[in-house]
Write a protein that holds these residues in place. Structure first.
Motif, PDB file in Angstrom:
ATOM      1  N   ARG A  83      -7.321  28.767 -29.215  1.00 44.32           N
ATOM      2  CA  ARG A  83      -7.381  27.916 -28.023  1.00 44.32           C
ATOM      3  C   ARG A  83      -6.021  27.784 -27.352  1.00 44.32           C
ATOM      4  NH1 ARG A  83     -10.128  23.231 -31.400  1.00 44.32           N
ATOM      5  NH2 ARG A  83      -8.431  24.006 -32.663  1.00 44.32           N
ATOM      6  N   ALA A  84      -4.955  28.216 -28.013  1.00 45.23           N
ATOM      7  CA  ALA A  84      -3.603  28.122 -27.460  1.00 45.23           C
ATOM      8  C   ALA A  84      -3.142  29.429 -26.818  1.00 45.23           C
ATOM      9  CB  ALA A  84      -2.622  27.707 -28.554  1.00 45.23           C
ATOM     10  N   VAL A  85      -4.001  30.436 -26.796  1.00 50.65           N
ATOM     11  CA  VAL A  85      -3.615  31.727 -26.208  1.00 50.65           C
ATOM     12  C   VAL A  85      -3.230  31.554 -24.742  1.00 50.65           C
ATOM     13  CG1 VAL A  85      -4.483  34.005 -25.529  1.00 50.65           C
ATOM     14  CG2 VAL A  85      -4.900  33.148 -27.835  1.00 50.65           C
ATOM     15  N   ARG A  86      -4.027  30.834 -23.992  1.00 50.15           N
ATOM     16  CA  ARG A  86      -3.747  30.663 -22.569  1.00 50.15           C
ATOM     17  C   ARG A  86      -2.392  29.997 -22.347  1.00 50.15           C
ATOM     18  NH1 ARG A  86      -7.630  27.868 -17.973  1.00 50.15           N
ATOM     19  NH2 ARG A  86      -6.124  28.051 -16.266  1.00 50.15           N
TER      20      ARG A  86
ATOM     21  N   SER B 157     -12.963  40.878 -35.386  1.00 48.93           N
ATOM     22  CA  SER B 157     -14.191  40.710 -34.608  1.00 48.93           C
ATOM     23  C   SER B 157     -13.934  41.028 -33.136  1.00 48.93           C
ATOM     24  CB  SER B 157     -14.692  39.273 -34.707  1.00 48.93           C
ATOM     25  OG  SER B 157     -14.951  38.927 -36.038  1.00 48.93           O
ATOM     26  N   THR B 158     -14.843  41.759 -32.550  1.00 49.11           N
ATOM     27  CA  THR B 158     -14.730  42.072 -31.129  1.00 49.11           C
ATOM     28  C   THR B 158     -14.696  40.793 -30.299  1.00 49.11           C
ATOM     29  OG1 THR B 158     -15.919  44.134 -31.484  1.00 49.11           O
ATOM     30  CG2 THR B 158     -15.805  43.329 -29.220  1.00 49.11           C
ATOM     31  N   GLY B 159     -15.499  39.816 -30.693  1.00 42.86           N
ATOM     32  CA  GLY B 159     -15.560  38.557 -29.953  1.00 42.86           C
ATOM     33  C   GLY B 159     -14.225  37.847 -29.897  1.00 42.86           C
ATOM     34  N   VAL B 160     -13.468  37.890 -30.977  1.00 41.53           N
ATOM     35  CA  VAL B 160     -12.157  37.241 -30.996  1.00 41.53           C
ATOM     36  C   VAL B 160     -11.204  37.975 -30.065  1.00 41.53           C
ATOM     37  CG1 VAL B 160     -10.165  36.671 -32.438  1.00 41.53           C
ATOM     38  CG2 VAL B 160     -12.478  36.256 -33.287  1.00 41.53           C
ATOM     39  N   ALA B 161     -11.216  39.297 -30.096  1.00 42.16           N
ATOM     40  CA  ALA B 161     -10.352  40.069 -29.201  1.00 42.16           C
ATOM     41  C   ALA B 161     -10.691  39.764 -27.743  1.00 42.16           C
ATOM     42  CB  ALA B 161     -10.485  41.565 -29.484  1.00 42.16           C
ATOM     43  N   ILE B 162     -11.970  39.637 -27.438  1.00 42.71           N
ATOM     44  CA  ILE B 162     -12.383  39.321 -26.070  1.00 42.71           C
ATOM     45  C   ILE B 162     -11.933  37.919 -25.678  1.00 42.71           C
ATOM     46  CG2 ILE B 162     -14.410  38.880 -24.602  1.00 42.71           C
ATOM     47  CD1 ILE B 162     -15.712  41.300 -26.050  1.00 42.71           C
ATOM     48  N   GLN B 163     -12.044  36.964 -26.586  1.00 45.99           N
ATOM     49  CA  GLN B 163     -11.569  35.603 -26.301  1.00 45.99           C
ATOM     50  C   GLN B 163     -10.077  35.604 -26.008  1.00 45.99           C
ATOM     51  OE1 GLN B 163     -13.483  33.663 -29.908  1.00 45.99           O
ATOM     52  NE2 GLN B 163     -13.385  31.957 -28.467  1.00 45.99           N
ATOM     53  N   VAL B 164      -9.318  36.381 -26.769  1.00 51.58           N
ATOM     54  CA  VAL B 164      -7.877  36.472 -26.552  1.00 51.58           C
ATOM     55  C   VAL B 164      -7.598  37.079 -25.176  1.00 51.58           C
ATOM     56  CG1 VAL B 164      -5.753  37.618 -27.322  1.00 51.58           C
ATOM     57  CG2 VAL B 164      -7.263  36.529 -28.994  1.00 51.58           C
ATOM     58  N   MET B 165      -8.288  38.159 -24.844  1.00 52.38           N
ATOM     59  CA  MET B 165      -8.086  38.799 -23.544  1.00 52.38           C
ATOM     60  C   MET B 165      -8.465  37.859 -22.412  1.00 52.38           C
ATOM     61  SD  MET B 165      -9.288  42.687 -24.452  1.00 52.38           S
ATOM     62  CE  MET B 165      -8.651  43.442 -22.955  1.00 52.38           C
ATOM     63  N   ASP B 166      -9.540  37.113 -22.571  1.00 45.50           N
ATOM     64  CA  ASP B 166      -9.944  36.145 -21.546  1.00 45.50           C
ATOM     65  C   ASP B 166      -8.884  35.063 -21.361  1.00 45.50           C
ATOM     66  OD1 ASP B 166     -12.324  37.378 -20.893  1.00 45.50           O
ATOM     67  OD2 ASP B 166     -13.580  36.035 -22.080  1.00 45.50           O
ATOM     68  N   GLY B 167      -8.327  34.576 -22.469  1.00 43.36           N
ATOM     69  CA  GLY B 167      -7.278  33.565 -22.387  1.00 43.36           C
ATOM     70  C   GLY B 167      -6.070  34.077 -21.629  1.00 43.36           C
ATOM     71  N   CYS B 168      -5.746  35.339 -21.842  1.00 44.45           N
ATOM     72  CA  CYS B 168      -4.615  35.948 -21.134  1.00 44.45           C
ATOM     73  C   CYS B 168      -4.901  36.052 -19.640  1.00 44.45           C
ATOM     74  CB  CYS B 168      -4.320  37.325 -21.704  1.00 44.45           C
ATOM     75  SG  CYS B 168      -3.745  37.309 -23.411  1.00 44.45           S
ATOM     76  N   ARG B 169      -6.095  36.447 -19.312  1.00 47.43           N
ATOM     77  CA  ARG B 169      -6.456  36.564 -17.895  1.00 47.43           C
ATOM     78  C   ARG B 169      -6.490  35.193 -17.228  1.00 47.43           C
ATOM     79  NH1 ARG B 169     -10.280  40.708 -19.852  1.00 47.43           N
ATOM     80  NH2 ARG B 169      -9.279  42.696 -19.456  1.00 47.43           N
TER      81      ARG B 169
END
Length: 90
Positions: free
Chosen positions: A34-37, A61-73
């Protein structure tokens, strides 16, 4: 992981890693997903032209990688990539 379409990128200025236990690391320390952003926003404030590369373990997990990428975006990163290596022999 390897990918036939992988391409070389200049050295990334912001690296975020996801290990095989789905733990997220940035600047050599574990962070809550939750702190990625917030962490990405801070890194981009220091280096606005920084490219973000997510380095995900093959067993993550693919889902975790996607959550990280979303936080970055959501943090405003203009360029977010997923790291991959070319298969051997290419």
């Amino acid at each position: 992981p390897t990918a036939a379409t992988a391409s070389a990128k200049p050295r990334a200025s912001i690296l975020i890693a996801v290990d095989s236990q789905d733990r997220v690391f940035m600047d050599h320390r574990e962070i809550d997903i939750r702190a990625v952003r917030a962490n990405t926003e801070r890194a981009l404030a220091e280096n606005p032209d920084g490219a973000v590369v997510v380095v995900a373990d093959l067993d993550s997990s693919t889902g975790v990688a996607i959550q990280v990428m979303d936080g970055c975006r959501m943090a405003g990163a203009p360029n977010v990539s997923l790291a991959a290596a070319l298969p051997e022999g290419q």
